[in-house]
Design an enzyme around this catalytic site. Structure first.
Site: not given
Ligand SMILES: Cc1ncc(C[n+]2csc(CCOP(=O)(O)OP(=O)(O)O)c2C)c(N)n1
Length: 660
Positions: A29, A260, A409, A459, A467, A471
């Site tokens: 590039h 590019h 996250e 969990h 849940d 989940h």
């Protein structure tokens, strides 16, 4: 002071090295290095504090090329300023197998590459972690030892990626005013002009996130310099939008997407040579230009030496801590603290959820290691990642050791990578295992880079209950185990949890994930063992001679295996249980050990509340797997275990069916 003419020639050296290397490799590039050469030249010749002869100097400024496809920009800079790792032969070997100059910058290939970039947006998000680390360590050790800037070059692609939003929002909130981002505002990405896909007002966006923004002509060195000086004085992070022309200097292709990501071609390179007045041969930098660059590489020698003197004069204990922390070595007393804690667990045999057991282990660890820095993506109470030692960091007070990452996250995982790369800290996160999907690209990069970050993933199965399936992880252990160089732990009780934490901390050159339950689990390790049994990845929890049945299990399902084993044994069926806290560590054991653990029972059963993928290594294709083959469901967890047939009774029935 560098004259304009000299500046132009220095920037053109980057342009031609980049053009020539891409041409020779016949891939790469050239557009970004050519367009951003002026920005980089101003930064590296006038502002960046760095020392090519001492590239690991902890208080250097960090420079992150977030737009990693423009790798030749970085390689050119490293060669020109005199980093020994990047020779002209490395530049000539751009993108060839075994060269340090990989297609995208790879951490560990050469000094001066601060992080691996290529997946757009990651570098920008790493830099937030680097700036957090600087701010935190400045608070802890004082600005005599730690005070530097983190500079980033990001492209349109980095800013379009979703992770950039998490990163800039976190940086703005934490007022990371030593973070300075250059946006290579060239209006071009692969498909064409940015306008075909984006209408964002980037200034408004950054300002809304509590950043300072400045706009400059990215080919005007004085304007760039003035912007950097303004940014350095800001009380917020700063984004400098640098209007540039992609492929600057190429008469026919500049300003278009054609430059590019493809070689310019011999004709266009010849035309660019003419247009920029560059007479040197390919891969040759005129000596006056190379000398000027090498001088720029020596600019910070005195600053580095002064810093070393200050470190030398620092009070002995503080100095030793600083050096230890940057070496990555743990406190010698950690092992004995964990042993004492394991002894206590053997005495009391508690039966907490492993997420709680993790908190208890962390209470011990955080008491010994000052370098751990915890956090959670808004699930602190669920992830149990905050201990008595880890007070919250706030924008105005970095004395704490806990980061409220917000519901981010991906940004969290990428920032953790940045902290680990910066040095001096061991970051650990908090999140739900299911949302490892949201941070997987950053976890993968941590594994690729070989850095120590630790993800607390709670969990971890249908055991979370009500849940429901959105989940409840099902394929996540298998998916994470598929990432090379990542240790995925799934401890069965409080003792295994402590052992897995110890292993994660002692794994200097790889990341770890620790999958933990929401529900309480009985203690399966009831006797004190000095040895860290989890270190072998899988071990005999309940031995039996001439076992007819071997049950392999992880985490919460070890309890099920133990109960099934008790029933089968009572019925006269010789049964053993193997706990498998870590597939990857098991795979590293000797062939003999692996064979012995897998054994030759006629009946082999694996129990894990996830998918079967990966388990055939233990049980063979003809083995019995008791786990999940669909998504979960919403309901009380005991009902779910019964509903999906993951019970001691089901294990016993399966064993008996096979034996009959
Ligand atoms: C996450 C991710 N998606 C896609 C790509 C492939 N890719 C590499 S460069 C690029 C376009 C980037 O455009 P820009 O940042 O404007 O760079 P420039 O065209 O200025 O070099 C894309 C889509 C990538 N590297 N990372």
């Amino acid at each position: 002071m560098i004259s304009r003419e000299k500046h132009d020639r220095m920037a053109n050296a980057i342009r031609f090295l980049s053009m020539d290397a891409v041409e020779k490799a016949n891939s790469g590039h050239p557009g970004l290095p050519m367009g951003a050469a002026d920005i980089a030249t101003v930064l590296f010749t006038r502002y960046l504090s760095f020392d090519p002869k001492n590239p690991a100097w902890p208080n250097r400024d960090r420079f992150v090329l977030s737009a990693g496809h423009g790798s030749m920009l970085l390689y050119s800079l490293l060669y020109l300023t005199g980093y020994e790792d990047i020779t002209i032969d490395e530049i000539k070997n751009f993108r060839q197998l075994g060269s340090r100059t990989a297609g995208h910058p790879e951490y560990g290939h050469a000094a001066g590459i601060e992080t691996t970039t290529g997946p757009l947006g990651q570098g920008l998000a790493n830099s937030v972690g680097m700036a957090i680390a600087e701010r935190k360590l400045r608070d802890e050790f004082g600005s005599d030892l730690m005070e530097h800037y983190t500079y980033v070059l990001a492209g349109d692609g980095c800013l379009m990626e979703g992770i950039s939003q998490e990163a800039i929002a976190l940086a703005g909130h934490l007022k990371l005013n030593k973070l300075i981002v250059f946006w290579d505002d060239n209006n071009i990405s692969i498909d064409g002009p940015i306008s075909i896909a984006d209408s964002t007002d980037q200034h408004a966006r950054f300002r809304a996130c509590n950043w300072n923004t400045i706009a400059v002509d990215g080919h005007d060195p004085d304007a760039i310099a003035a912007a950097i000086e303004q940014a350095q004085k800001s009380d917020k992070p700063t984004m400098i939008a640098c209007k540039t022309v992609i492929g600057f200097g190429a008469p026919n292709k500049a300003g278009t997407h054609k430059v590019h990501g493809s070689p310019l071609g011999a004709d266009e390179i010849a035309a660019t040579r003419k247009a920029l007045g560059w007479e040197a041969e390919a891969f040759t930098v005129p000596s006056d230009v190379l000398d000027a660059w090498r001088l720029a590489g020596l600019r910070s020698t005195k600053v580095r030496k002064d810093w070393e003197e200050r470190l030398e004069k620092t009070e002995t204990e503080k100095k030793a801590q600083f050096i230890r922390r940057f070496s990555g070595e743990l406190e010698g007393s950690l092992a004995s603290a964990i042993s004492a804690y394991k002894q206590k667990l053997a005495d009391t045999k508690p039966s907490p959820a492993t997420r709680k057991a993790s908190e208890d282990a962390l209470e011990v660890i955080n008491g010994v290691l000052a370098e751990t820095i915890g956090g959670s993506a808004d699930l602190t109470g669920s992830n149990n990642t905050k201990t008595s030692q880890t007070h919250s960091i706030t924008p105005d007070n970095f004395s704490g050791r806990y980061i409220h990452y917000g519901v981010r996250e991906h940004g969290m995982a990428a920032a953790m990578n940045g902290m680990a790369l910066h040095g001096g800290l061991i970051p650990y996160s908090g999140g739900f295992l299911i949302f490892s999907d949201y941070c997987r690209p950053s976890i993968r990069l941590a594994a690729l880079m070989g850095i120590r970050v630790i993800h607390v993933l709670t969990h971890d199965s249908i055991g979370l209950g009500e849940d429901g399936p959105t989940h409840q992880p099902v394929e996540h252990m298998a998916a994470l185990r598929a990432i090379p160089n990542l240790l995925m732990f799934r401890p069965a009780d409080a003792t295994e949890t402590a052992e897995c934490w110890q292993l994660a901390l002692e794994s200097h050159n790889r990341p770890s994930g620790i999958a933990l339950t929401r529900q309480n689990l009985m203690a399966v390790r009831t006797e004190y063992e000095e040895e860290n049994l989890c270190a072998r990845g899988a071990y005999d929890l309940i031995s039996a001679s001439d076992a007819q049945v071997t049950i392999f299990a992880t985490g919460s399902e070890v309890e099920i295996a133990v109960k099934a084993c008790q029933t089968l044994t009572a019925k006269g069926v010789s049964t053993r249980v193997v706990s498998v806290p870590c597939f990857e560590l098991f795979a590293e054991q000797s062939e003999d050990y692996q064979q012995a653990i897998i054994g030759d029972s006629p009946v082999k059963i694996a129990v894990e509340a996830g998918v079967r993928q990966g388990w055939d290594h233990f049980i063979g294709t003809d083995g019995t797997f008791i786990g999940m083959s669909s998504f979960g469901a919403s309901g009380p967890y005991k009902d779910l275990y019964r509903h999906f047939g993951i019970t001691p009774e089901a294990v016993v029935a399966a064993a008996e069916a096979k034996l009959s």
